[in-house]
Design an enzyme around this catalytic site. Structure first.
Site, short mmCIF file in Angstrom:
data_model
loop_
_atom_site.label_atom_id
_atom_site.label_comp_id
_atom_site.label_asym_id
_atom_site.label_seq_id
_atom_site.Cartn_x
_atom_site.Cartn_y
_atom_site.Cartn_z
N ASP A 93 0.80 -1.23 0.00
CA ASP A 93 0.00 0.00 0.00
C ASP A 93 0.83 1.27 0.00
OD1 ASP A 93 -2.56 -1.40 0.20
OD2 ASP A 93 -1.96 -1.86 2.26
N HIS A 115 -3.94 -1.49 -6.53
CA HIS A 115 -3.05 -0.39 -6.89
C HIS A 115 -3.88 0.72 -7.54
CE1 HIS A 115 0.48 -3.50 -7.23
NE2 HIS A 115 -0.06 -3.43 -6.03
#
EC number: 6.3.4.4
Length: 405
Positions: free
Chosen positions: A13, A43
């Site tokens: 992340d 993503h």
């Protein structure tokens, strides 16, 4: 040409998708190659015109015209969620997503049966959940280790009788419910007629290799058992490159996060920092936030063999939250790399991490502080989610004009 390998140096992340999109927007990139993980990737890419997509299996450069995606043999491919992702991209105006995709026939398939088995195991762990994404990716990897000849792969989608036999054995071996096998075979056969299933990666121009998850979750060097069934370092990408050189780009946030259970030494629930792209979910659990952990990131650099440069994201968050600090040392263990495969050692390290406490210092200049603590240059600074929010230094990776090689 110069290829670029993008790897997350945290728990995931950190902004790999937006970095990959920026590379594809500002350089002549032929293909984004996915080299680990599966459909659990998230993503998020935001364009200047407001379009937004969270990439799971398609490469994060797909918004850029002509940029292809290759799902390598190290990927776990989920054809059903891939189709849903393609539909969303088409709705955003990317009408040629399927024609720009190749899939290695050796890539494992993640099926609804893997997902059911994965979720059943997590539920059975109760309070000791490992933080799985609940997508069945780890279960697909585990099944392939137990039944290497029976594990369904992308190439099997072109042979419905073989795939049907494998799926029946899979469902029986896992002892789970799920959709009828024939329905899955029909869907996967349609997938095989839609995508180009190929033998290996053919490099036809500059590539960006897009990693999934983070080095601190690596299957061998992460903090076991809160890890992934995937090699999250540069290793898989370098195997695919077969000796061709590549720029090793590590991605970090100005604060350290993790999704779900496991050690997060710098965790500080009082930090007023949120991430709308990473909400809590019933499988991973809460999205946790802490101060920048230079100790853990130094460990990640040691595990993956170093980088050529760093991409530092969320500098806008650091500017908005001057209470963010940097951890430069622990009052406790100093994590060091151990032998590959010694998971007992990694579990002891996890317990030691859980009892460690951070030594925090204020930061005036985030780029300078990160460079000093990690002994690597910051070559890309990100002040927001769009490519336009990023600036490169003179030492940033360049990708040459497209050539055939």
């Amino acid at each position: 040409m110069q290829h670029v390998i993008v790897v997350d140096l945290g728990y995931g992340d950190c902004g790999k998708g937006t970095v990959v999109d920026h590379l594809c927007a500002t350089r002549d990139v032929h293909t984004v190659v996915r080299f680990n993980g599966g459909a659990q990737a998230a993503h998020t890419v935001v364009l200047g015109d407001g379009r937004k997509h969270t990439f799971a299996q398609f490469g994060s450069g797909t918004f850029r015209p002509g940029v292809r995606t290759h799902l390598s043999r190290f990927m776990v491919v989920d054809p059903l969620t891939l189709a849903a992702e393609a539909d969303h991209l088409v709705g955003l105006g990317v009408h040629d997503v399927w024609s720009r995709l190749t899939v290695d026939r050796a890539a494992l398939l993640s099926t609804p049966y893997h997902r059911e088995a994965n979720r059943a195991k997590e539920i059975a762990r109760g309070a000791d959940r490992h933080g799985s994404c609940g997508m069945g990716v780890g279960e697909a990897m585990a099944y392939a280790l137990r039944h290497p000849d029976d594990a369904p792969r992308a190439g099997d989608c072109t042979d419905p009788p073989l795939l049907r036999a494998k799926l029946r054995r899979l469902r029986s071996n896992l002892g789970v419910d799920g959709p009828p096998v024939d329905a899955c075979v029909e869907a996967y056969a349609a997938f095989a007629t839609t995508v180009s299933i190929v033998d290996g990666l053919r490099i036809e121009g500059p590539c960006v290799f897009e990693g999934a998850q983070g080095v601190l979750l690596d299957e061998w060097h992460g903090f076991h058992p809160y890890t992934t069934w995937s090699t999250t370092t540069f290793a898989n990408a370098e195997t695919l490159l077969a000796g061709e050189p590549a720029y090793r780009l590590g991605v970090l946030r100005t604060f350290t996060t993790r999704h779900g259970a496991g050690p997060l030494v710098t965790e500080d629930p009082s930090l007023p920092v949120t991430d709308p792209n990473n909400p809590a979910n019933p499988w991973q659990g809460a999205f946790r936030v802490g101060h920048f952990d230079a100790v853990a990131h130094r460990y990640a650099l040691d595990v993956c063999g170093g980088v050529d440069g760093l991409a530092l994201t969320h500098l806008d968050t650091a500017s908005a939250h001057p209470d963010l600090r940097m951890c430069v040392d622990y009052d406790g263990v100093k994590p060091t790399r151990g032998p590959t495969g010694d998971l007992d050692r990694q579990e002891r390290l996890t317990r030691a991490m859980a009892s460690s406490r951070p030594r925090l210092v204020p930061v005036d200049d985030w780029t300078a502080a990160v460079e000093e603590q990690l002994s690597a240059p910051v070559v890309l600074e990100s002040h927001g989610p769009r490519s336009e929010d990023k600036t490169s230094t003179d030492s940033a990776p360049t990708v040459a004009a497209r050539v055939t090689c």
